[in-house]
Enzyme design. Structure first.
Site, PDB file in Angstrom:
ATOM      1  CD  GLN A   1       9.725   2.257  -2.892  1.00  0.00           C
ATOM      2  OE1 GLN A   1       9.491   1.688  -3.790  1.00  0.00           O
ATOM      3  NE2 GLN A   1       9.393   1.358  -1.955  1.00  0.00           N
TER       4      GLN A   1
ATOM      5  CB  SER B   1      12.676   0.414  -3.064  1.00  0.00           C
ATOM      6  OG  SER B   1      11.900  -0.465  -4.221  1.00  0.00           O
TER       7      SER B   1
ATOM      8  CD  GLU C   1       8.090  -8.435  -0.966  1.00  0.00           C
ATOM      9  OE1 GLU C   1       8.593  -8.036  -2.117  1.00  0.00           O
ATOM     10  OE2 GLU C   1       8.068  -7.397  -0.106  1.00  0.00           O
TER      11      GLU C   1
ATOM     12  CD1 TRP D   1       5.735  -9.292  -4.977  1.00  0.00           C
ATOM     13  CD2 TRP D   1       4.592 -10.735  -3.689  1.00  0.00           C
ATOM     14  NE1 TRP D   1       5.726  -8.682  -3.947  1.00  0.00           N
ATOM     15  CE2 TRP D   1       5.218  -9.446  -2.950  1.00  0.00           C
ATOM     16  CE3 TRP D   1       4.187 -11.820  -3.205  1.00  0.00           C
ATOM     17  CZ2 TRP D   1       4.694  -9.620  -1.679  1.00  0.00           C
ATOM     18  CZ3 TRP D   1       3.677 -11.528  -1.707  1.00  0.00           C
ATOM     19  CH2 TRP D   1       4.225 -10.457  -1.156  1.00  0.00           C
TER      20      TRP D   1
END
Length: 198
Positions: free
Chosen positions: A78, A104, A163, A165
């Site tokens: 990350q 994240s 987002e 996805w």
């Protein structure tokens, strides 16, 4: 409508852990819980989430047209992704699409980025349209414990740009409740903090 019943207890850990700009992780997901998202894939996911995802994909024959783009990431991965995006895309883009290290969802092993299978797939923003097999996946996802984590119109709540996805495993019945109410994970947490019931 099906009646759902949940225990009245905190839902802020396990599959429902909230990771965002305000709430970070102190360590990576446990390595023993991570498995390839599908046989032969380098993309890893928490075992429970991977099993649920594969049940859904088997129902849809989804792996024929959908590619797992990004699953679990270590703190080091990350950090590298964040640094590279800052360098290549600048701070404004990075703030919208790449979480700071430790913040994240990918570090939990419960998040997966999916893309429509094609010759070139953008690693940060894969194409996952609201049509065809991708939309069918989206419509069935909650029944398997997944939610579209960063929907359009909720950017002020999630702190992340839309987002289409990015999917997050929260389990059943939580995903179904969130889908029914149109809630993000932040809103679901707030609902419980305020003493709400499903």
């Amino acid at each position: 409508m099906r009646q759902l019943s949940l225990e009245k207890k905190p839902v802020f850990n396990g599959d429902l852990v909230l990771v965002n700009a305000q709430y970070g992780l102190t360590q990576d997901a446990a390595a023993e819980t991570l498995v390839p998202v599908r046989p032969g894939s380098p993309v890893l996911l928490d075992r429970t989430a991977a099993e649920a995802l594969n049940r859904l994909m088997n129902e849809l024959d989804g792996w024929a047209a959908i590619t797992p783009v990004s699953g679990w990431r270590s703190m080091a991965e990350q950090t590298a992704l964040y640094t590279q995006s800052l360098r290549e895309n600048g701070p404004e883009f990075t703030a919208k699409f790449v979480a700071r290290p430790g913040h994240s969802e990918h570090q939990t092993g419960l998040a997966i980025d999916l893309g429509l299978t094609k010759e070139h797939i953008d690693f940060i923003r894969p194409d996952f349209p609201y049509t065809g097999i991708c939309q069918t996946f989206r419509e069935r996802a909650a029944a398997y414990g997944f939610v579209e984590r960063y929907p359009a119109g909720k950017e002020a709540i999630t702190g992340i740009a839309h987002e289409p996805w990015h999917f997050r495993y929260v389990g059943v019945p939580h995903a179904e409740i969130m889908a029914e109410h149109g809630w993000t994970l932040e809103e679901y947490h707030d609902h419980w903090k305020e003493g709400g019931a499903p």
